[in-house]
Design an enzyme around this catalytic site. Sequence first.
Site, mmCIF file in Angstrom:
data_model
loop_
_atom_site.group_PDB
_atom_site.id
_atom_site.type_symbol
_atom_site.label_atom_id
_atom_site.label_comp_id
_atom_site.label_asym_id
_atom_site.label_seq_id
_atom_site.Cartn_x
_atom_site.Cartn_y
_atom_site.Cartn_z
ATOM 1 N N HIS A 261 0.827 -1.211 0.000
ATOM 2 C CA HIS A 261 0.000 0.000 0.000
ATOM 3 C C HIS A 261 0.868 1.272 0.000
ATOM 4 O O HIS A 261 0.719 2.145 -0.855
ATOM 5 C CB HIS A 261 -0.909 -0.020 1.233
ATOM 6 C CG HIS A 261 -1.805 1.161 1.363
ATOM 7 N ND1 HIS A 261 -3.119 1.155 0.959
ATOM 8 C CD2 HIS A 261 -1.574 2.411 1.843
ATOM 9 C CE1 HIS A 261 -3.654 2.338 1.184
ATOM 10 N NE2 HIS A 261 -2.739 3.122 1.724
ATOM 11 N N GLU A 262 1.789 1.335 0.967
ATOM 12 C CA GLU A 262 2.609 2.545 1.074
ATOM 13 C C GLU A 262 3.553 2.675 -0.125
ATOM 14 O O GLU A 262 3.861 3.793 -0.556
ATOM 15 C CB GLU A 262 3.387 2.565 2.394
ATOM 16 C CG GLU A 262 2.517 2.488 3.663
ATOM 17 C CD GLU A 262 1.427 3.541 3.765
ATOM 18 O OE1 GLU A 262 1.559 4.629 3.170
ATOM 19 O OE2 GLU A 262 0.398 3.269 4.433
ATOM 20 N N HIS A 265 1.738 4.503 -2.714
ATOM 21 C CA HIS A 265 1.807 5.956 -2.485
ATOM 22 C C HIS A 265 3.158 6.505 -2.944
ATOM 23 O O HIS A 265 3.241 7.554 -3.580
ATOM 24 C CB HIS A 265 1.664 6.260 -0.990
ATOM 25 C CG HIS A 265 0.250 6.213 -0.475
ATOM 26 N ND1 HIS A 265 -0.763 6.957 -1.026
ATOM 27 C CD2 HIS A 265 -0.308 5.535 0.551
ATOM 28 C CE1 HIS A 265 -1.897 6.727 -0.348
ATOM 29 N NE2 HIS A 265 -1.640 5.858 0.605
ATOM 30 N N GLU A 293 -4.692 7.877 -2.813
ATOM 31 C CA GLU A 293 -5.179 6.609 -2.263
ATOM 32 C C GLU A 293 -5.570 5.636 -3.379
ATOM 33 O O GLU A 293 -5.478 4.417 -3.197
ATOM 34 C CB GLU A 293 -6.365 6.902 -1.336
ATOM 35 C CG GLU A 293 -6.662 5.828 -0.343
ATOM 36 C CD GLU A 293 -5.522 5.516 0.639
ATOM 37 O OE1 GLU A 293 -4.611 6.348 0.809
ATOM 38 O OE2 GLU A 293 -5.553 4.422 1.225
HETATM 39 CO CO CO Z 1 -2.980 5.205 2.080
#
Ligand code: CO
Length: 499
Positions: A261-262, A265, A293
């Site tokens: 997830h990160e 980003h 996101e």
């Molecule tokens: Co996030």
Amino acid sequence: MREETRRLAVLDRERSLLTHIGALLGWDQETYLPSGGVEERAEQLALIEGLAHDKAVVPEIGYLLSSLEAASDLEERERAYLKVARREYDRETKLPASLVTEKAKRTSLSQAAWVEARRNDDFRSFAPHLRKMIDLNLEMADVLDPEVPPYDVLLDLYELGSDEASIAAVFGRMKTDLIAILDKILGRPQVDDSFLQRRVPAEAQALMSEDIMDILGFDRTRGRLDTTVHPFTTTLGARDVRITTRYIEDCFPSSVFSTIHETGHALYEMGIELEPEFAGTRLAEPASMAVHESQSRFWENIVGRSLPFWKKNYKRLTALSRGALDGVGVEAFVKAVNKVQPSLIRTEADEVTYGLHIIARFELESDLVSGRLQVADLPEAWKAKMKALLGVDVPDDARGCLQDIHWSMGSIGYFPSYALGNLYAAQFWVTMKDEIPGLEAGIEAGDLVTILSWLRKKIHSRGAALTPAEIILEATGFSLNPGHYTNYLEEKYSAIYGF
Ligand code: CO
């Protein structure tokens, strides 16, 4: 490019250097700062944020903007930059320095209080900080636009062009669809994920995380991974993007998927490489929180929880798992990491119930900001909301309204971005599949570059030049349609649960 644009960029860059220094102090506070340093850190952050604010409102910027607005010979990028710079300048000049400094200082203290309160399951010790955060947000909203309801002003800060009514309309449809899918899933035999609780030591999980960062194309000369209570990504410079994760020894997928997830980003931040003239300016920033996101969720859920991805990479994971995945096949693993189960914690929630966690926060925030809900009554309201939407009983506040960092940071209006991100990601995925034949076969063969290139071209490289709505329209040919997310979930989960 006009001389005024160059000068504007120079001034803008000074502001962003200060912002990045502030981000470094914030990153350090979350990762390594000893508890004794918290008070002075609050003052350091307040000073830096005040200086960054001063840089953002120097009168020369106003003259440059007016002069450029009168010019007729601007290049396309200059025009885009001018629009963004004007919006931010107007916003910043409305905020008095005293409010900015006060907010920075209070936020740092509030965050530290939240960490303690969460650890001790002690909402009462955090309540005055939350009250202060809401009051500062109300003050800020009033200064920015006294004509508009405060929650609308706050939502627009995170997702440009949105307001409570537009989000409520999208969420209303999403709520109905998610509950319908959840009901179908709960009517089917449940997935066995007990093996995911087998112990994997933190050191082994750290190796898994680093491996995954490499697989996804995280450039480790331009960033690094550390550990925190609450995983996040922060940009400390154009070529320095930090991500964090947390290692739970009896739940290793938590770190695996938070790292994916990160990394999503970070790939977005790293992909915003504009012409050198615009480096470090507001144009070289992400389009919005929800677009951000959409990138993290795209990699985490659509790619990272897919069978094709793990068919390629499962062997590497099992090798690093120190025996925890012995006897578990890739199909069983993928089913397990997609298990749907109403639960207490947002960051651990599956793709179906996740949106319901967000809707709960959206509705509670709206009530807090409008004064319909008092801070002291939040724990009970939280429990009632979770029961109504997800059917779960919240046993304590640490796993209830204290679980997230956002409100402690004064980020009110942020939560909807997460769910909007899911919706955007699904729409990008549908479009990408149309445009790139054999996309899933490519993932299974280890080709993630094709996907990253598509995202870079259509989203990352645009920086802040387009609004979120414009990005979606340009990248997919249509405006936002929440039905894509519903279809994506139906297709994915009917295969897993057989409905
Ligand atoms: Co996030």
